[in-house]
Design an enzyme around this catalytic site. Sequence first.
Site, mmCIF file in Angstrom:
data_model
loop_
_atom_site.group_PDB
_atom_site.id
_atom_site.type_symbol
_atom_site.label_atom_id
_atom_site.label_comp_id
_atom_site.label_asym_id
_atom_site.label_seq_id
_atom_site.Cartn_x
_atom_site.Cartn_y
_atom_site.Cartn_z
ATOM 1 C CG ASP A 1 -0.129 50.161 69.450
ATOM 2 O OD1 ASP A 1 0.068 48.944 69.460
ATOM 3 O OD2 ASP A 1 0.637 50.969 68.871
ATOM 4 C CG ASP A 2 -2.396 53.266 72.988
ATOM 5 O OD1 ASP A 2 -1.210 52.935 73.162
ATOM 6 O OD2 ASP A 2 -2.744 54.224 72.267
ATOM 7 C CG HIS B 1 2.992 54.722 74.690
ATOM 8 N ND1 HIS B 1 1.925 54.804 73.826
ATOM 9 C CD2 HIS B 1 2.905 55.819 75.503
ATOM 10 C CE1 HIS B 1 1.219 55.885 74.099
ATOM 11 N NE2 HIS B 1 1.798 56.518 75.104
#
Length: 296
Positions: free
Chosen positions: A9-10, A129
Amino acid sequence: MKLLVITGDDLGYSKERNEGLVDCFRKGVITHTSLMVNGIAAEHGVTLCKKHSVPIGLHFNISEGVPVSEATKSSSLVDKEALFLEKERFWEAAKGGHLDIKDVKVELEAQLTRFEALVGHPPIHVDGHQHAHIFPGVRKAFAEVLGSRGIRSTRLPIDPVILSGDWIPSDYLDSFKVIIELSRQSLPVFQENGIRVSDCFFGLCTMGYDMTVDRLKTGISRAYESVASGAGDAVCELMAHPGYMNGEVGGCGTGPDDFSQSEAREHEIHVLNDKALQAFYTQEQIKLVPFSECWQ
């Protein structure tokens, strides 16, 4: 067959995060990344991923930083400074029914449009998110927009280890239970809009230093055990957050958080690269794949 998608992620949060994620992909220890299009290093991350053919999905963000849409201060998603509410205030607003479905749709459409402008095509997979996509006031808007755009895959963080994992800190347990219950409530909404989810999921309780090889082996095994037998290939998603420690530059327009500036992200890189974990995949006949290979 056991298929495992390992999502980092991210992407886009910082150049250091991007470089860590791509290095993990090149070493074969993650198979997919999710992009924060409002991250200050989004363009850098996409360029790096294109260079190394890293699959990219959208990490839909409505809880941190600066909106992509021209959200006014009247939007239910932002504060008086026109910034997203941040995690705790977002969760309170969402659970309390204070988010306007129209505001969610406007921001999601804007993020999907920016994703296509950066990447060159729509995402095959979209998740949220801080799990924003499963909350009341969001899930319906999220599912309808994805369905209308022909995007057929999302994350459903129902983690089978939460209620039995002895390493889970008690101060996190209640929030994990909320995420699981919201996920269960979201499933029929996603299904109604033709959106698929993996058969099982793991990763809520293994962020940063909470990630160890033994915990990953236990969690992934229990995840597959939770899938009904005889249902064909079992698709599992492992959520991870690897990346190199970044300095004072990063985030989504409001600066980097403490986690990103700690060594905890790099710890995840070391764990994911551990030879014992790779041996576990081989022993259990687990095939690491991107989402594009899960549902032909």
